[in-house]
Design a protein around this motif. Structure first.
Motif, mmCIF file in Angstrom:
data_model
loop_
_atom_site.group_PDB
_atom_site.id
_atom_site.type_symbol
_atom_site.label_atom_id
_atom_site.label_comp_id
_atom_site.label_asym_id
_atom_site.label_seq_id
_atom_site.Cartn_x
_atom_site.Cartn_y
_atom_site.Cartn_z
ATOM 1 N N ALA A 109 103.482 -42.469 12.476
ATOM 2 C CA ALA A 109 103.167 -41.715 11.301
ATOM 3 C C ALA A 109 101.613 -40.882 11.615
ATOM 4 O O ALA A 109 101.681 -39.828 11.405
ATOM 5 C CB ALA A 109 102.797 -42.620 10.212
ATOM 6 N N VAL A 110 100.873 -41.613 12.192
ATOM 7 C CA VAL A 110 99.472 -40.755 12.761
ATOM 8 C C VAL A 110 99.791 -39.848 13.806
ATOM 9 O O VAL A 110 99.095 -38.774 13.793
ATOM 10 C CB VAL A 110 98.440 -41.636 12.839
ATOM 11 N N LYS A 117 98.387 -28.246 13.501
ATOM 12 C CA LYS A 117 97.261 -27.665 13.936
ATOM 13 C C LYS A 117 96.359 -27.792 12.954
ATOM 14 O O LYS A 117 96.423 -27.044 12.106
ATOM 15 C CB LYS A 117 97.383 -26.267 14.529
ATOM 16 N N ARG A 118 95.177 -28.371 13.197
ATOM 17 C CA ARG A 118 94.225 -28.224 12.163
ATOM 18 C C ARG A 118 92.796 -28.341 12.792
ATOM 19 O O ARG A 118 92.635 -28.547 14.082
ATOM 20 C CB ARG A 118 94.165 -29.724 11.199
ATOM 21 N N LYS A 119 91.604 -28.083 11.924
ATOM 22 C CA LYS A 119 90.366 -27.941 12.405
ATOM 23 C C LYS A 119 90.156 -29.529 12.682
ATOM 24 O O LYS A 119 90.405 -30.524 12.022
ATOM 25 C CB LYS A 119 89.348 -27.631 11.357
ATOM 26 N N GLY A 120 89.306 -29.551 13.763
ATOM 27 C CA GLY A 120 88.677 -31.045 14.229
ATOM 28 C C GLY A 120 89.867 -32.048 14.871
ATOM 29 O O GLY A 120 89.718 -33.054 14.839
ATOM 30 N N ARG A 125 91.837 -37.309 16.853
ATOM 31 C CA ARG A 125 92.777 -37.982 18.034
ATOM 32 C C ARG A 125 91.881 -38.973 18.583
ATOM 33 O O ARG A 125 92.113 -40.138 18.775
ATOM 34 C CB ARG A 125 93.175 -37.264 19.019
ATOM 35 N N SER A 126 90.686 -38.621 19.066
ATOM 36 C CA SER A 126 89.835 -39.700 19.785
ATOM 37 C C SER A 126 89.527 -40.966 18.829
ATOM 38 O O SER A 126 89.571 -41.906 19.162
ATOM 39 C CB SER A 126 88.451 -39.039 20.043
ATOM 40 N N ALA A 127 89.212 -40.647 17.493
ATOM 41 C CA ALA A 127 88.999 -41.449 16.366
ATOM 42 C C ALA A 127 89.964 -42.696 16.175
ATOM 43 O O ALA A 127 89.910 -43.791 16.266
ATOM 44 C CB ALA A 127 88.122 -40.966 15.161
ATOM 45 N N PHE A 128 91.251 -42.198 16.211
ATOM 46 C CA PHE A 128 92.286 -42.869 16.131
ATOM 47 C C PHE A 128 92.834 -43.825 17.420
ATOM 48 O O PHE A 128 93.155 -44.667 17.332
ATOM 49 C CB PHE A 128 93.570 -42.067 15.658
#
Lengths: 317, 429
Positions: A109-110, A117-120, A125-128
């Motif tokens: 899901a994530v 394509k989105r901002k940030g 990706r790193s955060a998850f």
């Protein structure tokens, strides 16, 4: 994961006479084996050797101090009369059956959310991914223990909504949900692999489907799922094997005891306790081999069923 | 694009590999057994404990090294929970440290399996020890461990907590009914915030003391259980009417605060345990003062109490430096200055020399006074328990915890523990 390097079989110039060619080949091979040697030595000394000795020990009564005594299949026979062993099997199977699919669902899901394509995007990706980097560490287990403890943040958060469960750590019926949450939260590794798989799906398939009037659900089941199925298969296999090996967090959260009331007595934890606390290394070895066999059979079953749902590019199906 | 062949070769079933344990004989002087000031030998010493004990141990080691320049001591410690798991691994690899702090519960396991040095073969001065204490370090007539200190069992309580609840402080002349009445009193006035104590029937050593109050020894000299299922059933039913009431803190809360004890975590007003834990309890709970009382007994002339070695000093059978190891053990158990470094944090010093060399204050005085007060009730220390006793003690606690969680009935719990005990005794026979 290790994969053995393959030797390059680059053909030398076709004008060269045969002997020279084979000499060159032998030299290539020598170089190849030389580079392979450190890995090979490590593999034999640290994996094959201990595996063979543990197989031998599984047929013995071995208390770590005295020479092992051969007892044949006694350890394996005793296992099935051992209530704590059966309990550990139950706990582990429950964890694998509920934890793994939920973790994969969360990862997929994530990954799909992060694929657009989105901002940030890089930040998200790193955060998850971050939790799975630190996830296996001892410190996280300690943090979780505190979070789910009596009047910890989870307890307080839930009571704010009028749900009074108390601490989860001491409640035998809440420890399993806690461990499943912990593993689901560490979905980073399969997520990255899913993400890579999603990138491989040609965008024109989706465009064509859109023109035919397919909605997002239809696109998911008719394009994403089949195109991604090899990756799903891979993740399913790896995460299942991985889940059977849960140890660190169980050891830390239950103070190495498998409590409360045996609710966190995971297979590997019981194996460890049998080996190093009760000095029954033969018994523990038998457990280890049984685990290997069961995981092997499960892997085989997943492989077999994969024929009906995994689609590879180039397959006629 | 993903193709099948690539895929199948990538999927590797990982198997766990075991580490190789290397035992290193350290020191520049590997060939000889003795060192000199220029070329000292290095021995390894390991102990369990907290930071406080580590600090005191480092002081003692520094003192030893200054008095014995030909020996260096390489110290290393861990927490109690994993201590013997580490030793088991080292024993399997043949690399036990030269000198170790040891516990009575594992002494027989290691001694009977030839892991420990017979200390009768080296020079250690035992003239300052009570004769009744030394047998606790002996297995089959040989001395493998020297007690560094002793402890006795008692009931701790927090006087300030009792006062704030309006509970009258007990005087220690009590039988089990009176003790239970005290726990109920605390529980009912504690209003769910303070409980009487944890379920004391889950503590093996308290069971052992109760058996002795009834003139039963826990183990026979030939390594069997000295009590029957009925005895254990009687013991665990002692608190049957308290389980689930505020007299006893619930097992859930006990698990939540682990590894702290419920008393240390401030959940209860009292707890039964070894008296040398006084300082630890005070540090954990932040209480200004704690009191110690004798354990309850239905026979006021027989409290079943004894002095147990709180820790023993042992040496590895494989040590290359027998002489250095013996000198270090001798120093740790006899040197008056070492006694003063540890005070009562290991227990009360076991040798006269150390007892005389130690000045007590505050908490230490309380522990010393308690042991004086029970002196007339003390019996001989029990022999080191049977092989595998460590496992039995752990499962005693665990089965009792399952009983408190309501996962087992009283009979089920008794049967479960006996099954494990009999299996273990058969295993090690």
């Amino acid at each position: 994961m290790t994969s053995s390097p393959t030797l390059s079989r680059r053909a030398v110039s076709s004008k060269a006479p045969l002997p020279r060619k084979s000499r060159q080949r032998a030299a290539d091979a020598r170089a190849g084996y030389t580079f392979l040697l450190p890995w090979l030595l490590g593999f034999i000394a640290l994996t094959v050797g201990p595996m063979i000795s543990s197989l031998y020990l599984s047929f013995t009564n071995y208390n770590l101090f005295e020479a092992p005594k051969w007892i044949g299949f006694d350890n394996y026979a005793t296992l099935f009369q051992d209530e704590r062993f059966l309990q550990s099997v139950g706990v582990t199977v429950g964890y694998v059956v509920f934890g793994t699919p939920l973790k994969l669902a969360a990862a997929l899901a994530v990954a799909m959310l992060l694929n657009s394509k989105r901002k940030g995007q890089g930040f998200y990706r790193s955060a998850f991914y971050a939790p799975s980097l630190v996830g296996a560490s001892v410190s996280i287990a300690i943090v979780w223990k505190a979070m789910f403890g009596d009047s910890g943040p989870v307890d307080q958060g839930l009571s704010f909504f009028g749900i009074n469960l108390g601490g989860w750590v001491g409640n035998p019926s809440m420890t399993m949900p806690m461990f499943i949450l912990l593993t689901v939260w560490q979905f980073g590794a399969p997520m990255v692999i899913f993400l890579a798989g999603l990138k491989q799906i040609p965008a024109d398939l989706y465009e064509a489907a859109s023109m035919d009037g397919a909605g997002p659900v239809r696109k998911f089941f008719n394009i994403t799922w089949p195109m991604l199925s090899p990756v799903i298969f891979f993740n399913l296999l790896m995460e299942t094997i991985h889940a059977f090996q849960i140890f660190n967090s169980a050891y830390i959260i239950s103070n190495g005891e498998g409590g409360p009331a045996g609710s966190t007595l995971f297979y590997t934890l019981y194996l460890y306790l049998r080996g190093f606390s009760d000095f029954r290394m033969g018994y523990a070895s038998a457990m280890a081999w049984l685990l290997l066999i069961v995981v092997g059979i499960l892997t085989l079953i997943i492989f077999r069923t994969s024929k009906s749902w995994v689609h590879y590019s180039g397959d006629s199906k | 694009m993903i193709n099948r062949r690539y895929f199948l070769t990538t999927v590797v079933v990982g198997t766990a590999s075991a580490g190789i344990l290397a035992a290193c004989g350290t020191g520049p002087n590997n060939s000889g057994q003795t060192g000199s000031a220029e070329n000292p030998v290095t021995i390894r010493y390991t102990w369990w404990g907290n930071d406080d004990r580590a600090e005191r141990t480092r002081k003692a080691i520094a003192l030893f090294e200054s008095k014995n320049p030909d020996i260096k001591v390489n110290g290393n410690f861990s927490d109690g929970a994993s201590y013997f798991q580490q030793r088991a691994t080292e024993a399997a690899g043949g690399g036990l440290p030269d000198v170790m702090q040891f516990d009575l519960i594992y002494l027989r396991d290691y001694a009977q399996r030839n892991q420990l040095l017979d200390l009768g073969t080296v020079k250690i001065d035992t003239s300052g020890f009570e004769k009744s204490l030394l047998p606790s370090g002996q297995v089959r007539g040989k001395t493998y461990g020297i007690p560094n200190s002793t402890n006795a069992f008692g009931v701790f309580y927090d006087p300030a907590k009792l006062a704030s609840l309006g509970v009258k402080a007990p005087d220690g002349n009590w039988n089990y009914d009176q003790y239970k009445a005290f726990l109920r009193d605390v529980g009912s006035k504690g209003g769910g915030a303070v409980y009487g104590s944890a379920d004391f029937t889950g503590i093996w050593w308290m069971f052992n003391i109760w058996l002795r109050q009834n003139n039963i020894e826990a183990f026979t000299s030939d390594g069997k259980l000295g009590f029957a299922k009925d005895d254990l059933k009687k013991w665990w039913s002692l608190t049957a009417d308290l389980r689930g009431t505020p007299a006893i803190v619930s097992e859930e809360r006990v698990t939540q605060v682990a590894p702290k004890s419920p008393f240390g975590a401030g959940l209860t007003a009292s707890e039964m345990y070894w008296d040398n834990l006084m300082a630890g309890y005070m540090a954990d709970s932040g209480a200004k003062e704690l009191k110690l009382l004798p354990v309850p007994s239905n026979n006021p002339d027989n409290l079943g109490l004894f002095l147990k070695p709180s820790q023993l000093m042992v040496a590895s059978a494989k040590t290359k430096y027998k002489d250095a190891a013996a000198r270090f053990i001798n120093f740790m158990v006899n040197d008056p200055e070492v006694g003063d470094i540890f005070k009562t944090s290991r227990g009360i010093p076991a040798s006269k020399g150390q007892r005389d060399g130690t000045t007590y204050s505050g908490t230490d005085t309380a522990v010393v006074d308690y042991e004086k007060s029970i002196e007339k009730y003390l019996k001989d220390a029990p022999e080191p328990p049977i092989v595998g006793f460590g496992t039995l003690e752990t499962s005693f606690k665990r089965v009792n915890s399952d009983l408190n969680y309501g996962k087992l009935t009283l009979d089920g719990a008794v049967n479960a523990w006996f099954k494990e005990a009999e299996d273990l005794i058969k295993q090690n026979a």
